[in-house]
Motif scaffolding. Structure first.
Motif, short mmCIF file in Angstrom:
data_model
loop_
_atom_site.label_atom_id
_atom_site.label_comp_id
_atom_site.label_asym_id
_atom_site.label_seq_id
_atom_site.Cartn_x
_atom_site.Cartn_y
_atom_site.Cartn_z
N TRP A 135 0.81 -1.21 0.00
CA TRP A 135 0.00 0.00 0.00
C TRP A 135 0.85 1.26 0.00
O TRP A 135 0.42 2.31 -0.48
N ARG A 136 2.07 1.16 0.52
CA ARG A 136 3.00 2.28 0.40
C ARG A 136 3.38 2.48 -1.06
O ARG A 136 3.42 3.61 -1.57
N SER A 137 3.65 1.37 -1.77
CA SER A 137 3.99 1.46 -3.18
C SER A 137 2.83 2.01 -4.00
O SER A 137 3.03 2.77 -4.96
N SER A 162 7.06 -5.48 -3.92
CA SER A 162 7.86 -4.61 -3.07
C SER A 162 9.34 -4.91 -3.33
O SER A 162 9.70 -6.01 -3.75
N PRO A 163 10.22 -3.95 -3.10
CA PRO A 163 11.65 -4.21 -3.28
C PRO A 163 12.15 -5.47 -2.55
O PRO A 163 12.91 -6.25 -3.13
N PRO A 164 11.74 -5.71 -1.29
CA PRO A 164 12.24 -6.92 -0.62
C PRO A 164 11.83 -8.22 -1.31
O PRO A 164 12.62 -9.16 -1.40
N VAL A 165 10.59 -8.29 -1.81
CA VAL A 165 10.16 -9.55 -2.44
C VAL A 165 10.79 -9.71 -3.82
O VAL A 165 11.10 -10.83 -4.25
N LEU A 166 11.03 -8.60 -4.51
CA LEU A 166 11.75 -8.69 -5.78
C LEU A 166 13.18 -9.17 -5.56
O LEU A 166 13.71 -9.99 -6.33
N ALA A 182 12.76 -9.16 -12.41
CA ALA A 182 12.81 -8.62 -11.05
C ALA A 182 14.02 -7.72 -10.87
O ALA A 182 13.94 -6.64 -10.26
N GLN A 183 15.17 -8.14 -11.40
CA GLN A 183 16.38 -7.33 -11.27
C GLN A 183 16.26 -6.03 -12.05
O GLN A 183 16.69 -4.96 -11.58
N GLY A 217 14.04 0.51 -7.57
CA GLY A 217 14.30 -0.04 -6.25
C GLY A 217 14.08 0.95 -5.12
O GLY A 217 13.79 0.56 -3.99
N ASP A 218 14.19 2.25 -5.43
CA ASP A 218 13.96 3.28 -4.41
C ASP A 218 12.51 3.76 -4.42
O ASP A 218 12.17 4.70 -3.70
N GLU A 219 11.68 3.13 -5.24
CA GLU A 219 10.26 3.47 -5.37
C GLU A 219 10.05 4.92 -5.78
O GLU A 219 9.07 5.56 -5.40
N ASP A 220 10.97 5.44 -6.57
CA ASP A 220 10.80 6.76 -7.18
C ASP A 220 10.29 6.54 -8.60
O ASP A 220 11.03 6.11 -9.48
#
Length: 370
Positions: free
Chosen positions: A45-47, A271-275, A330-331, A338-341
């Protein structure tokens, strides 16, 4: 693109509020309130919010996000509070979390505030509310994804990987436990149905049990630990979200198992962690992309607000947003976002009002990556 001129968090009694728009745009902007059902620190939800932020800025929308912190009753109270303001918003984005959308639509209708239902649409049990623009004329429509596909695709890939890597029990079969979301939210039940149907179609699969983790990592870890004790042959977990997948991995590692080696886990979300876990092989099957829904809904509201009504293509829009992430994809996503920008995405290019030559909406994660 103009740089972000305002980005502030306001602690409110009903949740955390994020107001986003350049002050220069406020005079001409229209106001959208997104009732976000998740926690303010919850990855998915943050993403969803972070992807919607640049869309709002580029389209001249004053976006306000209220987090309900996984409390569907608080969502209803938020709508009631927003609709009682002296200056009401032009539009609401609502999510049918735990079937709460009906009551929220009713409040918005009585207040004359136009609404879109996003992410999780109405369930069959809510047929009494009718269709958009019928019983509730201010309910403009719904913008959802095919969650059944996400469940099916991740289940099929989980089994394919298990058979390919020979991660099977002594009977030669893949023994799976399912950690679903909750029993009410349509998106969750659709993901579950897709997975269960996929497993039922595979003679090499034994579906041991379905539990409901309520989208919570700690609860999923407790359930997974119990399942591992109950079913010694268990060698795969299907999880309806990234957090619950991490809960299953936590339990497996505590029991001396290794995700990606002698036990496989699937997930939904990106999310970055799951990717990163997908890149590392700790997650065997991953689908995502639906976090973008709110941003696409903003594009549609922008067009509607400027006289380009999306109803010409239907008021119940199902977007093909889910993408399967292998290690390479994913990569690539992590490298770029990865920074969600997400400010580098040109959201104006998706608007039919701004681009009259467009014959239809081409929303999706892959087009946005170009």
């Amino acid at each position: 693109m103009k740089e972000l001129a305002m980005h502030r968090w306001i602690a409110a009694g009903l949740g955390i509020v994020l107001t986003l728009a350049s002050p220069a745009l406020w005079a001409a902007a229209f106001h959208v309130v997104f009732i976000n059902p998740g926690r303010s620190d919850e990855p998915f939800w943050r993403s969803a919010t972070r992807f919607a932020q640049p869309a709002a800025e580029q389209l001249g929308i004053k976006l306000e996000v209220l987090y309900a912190e996984r409390d569907h009753l608080k969502m209803i109270e938020m709508v009631r509070e927003v609709c009682a303001r002296p200056q009401r918003p032009d539009y609401l984005l609502l999510v049918n979390e735990k079937l709460a959308a009906g009551e929220m639509l009713k409040i918005a209708e009585n207040a004359g505030v136009k609404s879109l239902v996003v992410y999780s649409g109405m369930a069959e049990s809510q047929a009494a509310y009718g269709k958009p623009r019928q019983k509730f004329r201010h309910w403009l429509g719904s913008v959802t994804t095919n969650a059944t596909d996400a469940g099916r695709l991740t289940a099929e890939e989980l089994v394919r990987q298990a058979l390919q890597q020979r991660i099977v029990a002594d009977d030669g079969k893949v023994h799976v436990a399912v950690i679903a979301g909750d029993k009410a939210t349509p998106t969750g039940t659709q993901r579950l149905q897709g997975a269960v149907d996929a497993f039922a179609a595979q003679p090499s699969v034994v579906l041991e049990q379905v539990v409901f983790g309520n989208w919570d990592q700690a609860r999923a870890a407790e359930q997974a630990a119990a399942l591992l004790l109950r079913y010694p042959k268990l060698n795969a977990f299907w999880a309806a979200s990234d957090l619950m997948a991490f809960g299953a991995i936590d339990a497996a590692e505590a029991a001396g198992r290794k995700a990606g080696a002698d036990l496989l886990v699937s997930a939904i979300n990106n999310s970055p962690p799951v990717l990163q876990a997908r890149v590392q092989g700790r997650i065997a099957a991953l689908a995502g992309g639906h976090f973008t829904t709110a941003a696409w809904a903003l594009v549609m509201l922008h067009d509607y607000h400027h006289g380009k009504d999306f109803a010409r293509d239907g008021v119940e829009v199902v977007l093909p947003l889910f993408v399967m992430f292998d290690e390479e994809r994913a990569q690539r996503f992590l490298t770029r976002f990865g920074d969600e920008d997400f400010s580098g995405i040109d959201f104006r290019a998706f608007s039919r009002h701004l681009n009259p030559h467009l014959r239809g909406y081409q929303f999706g994660l892959l087009p946005a990556l170009k």
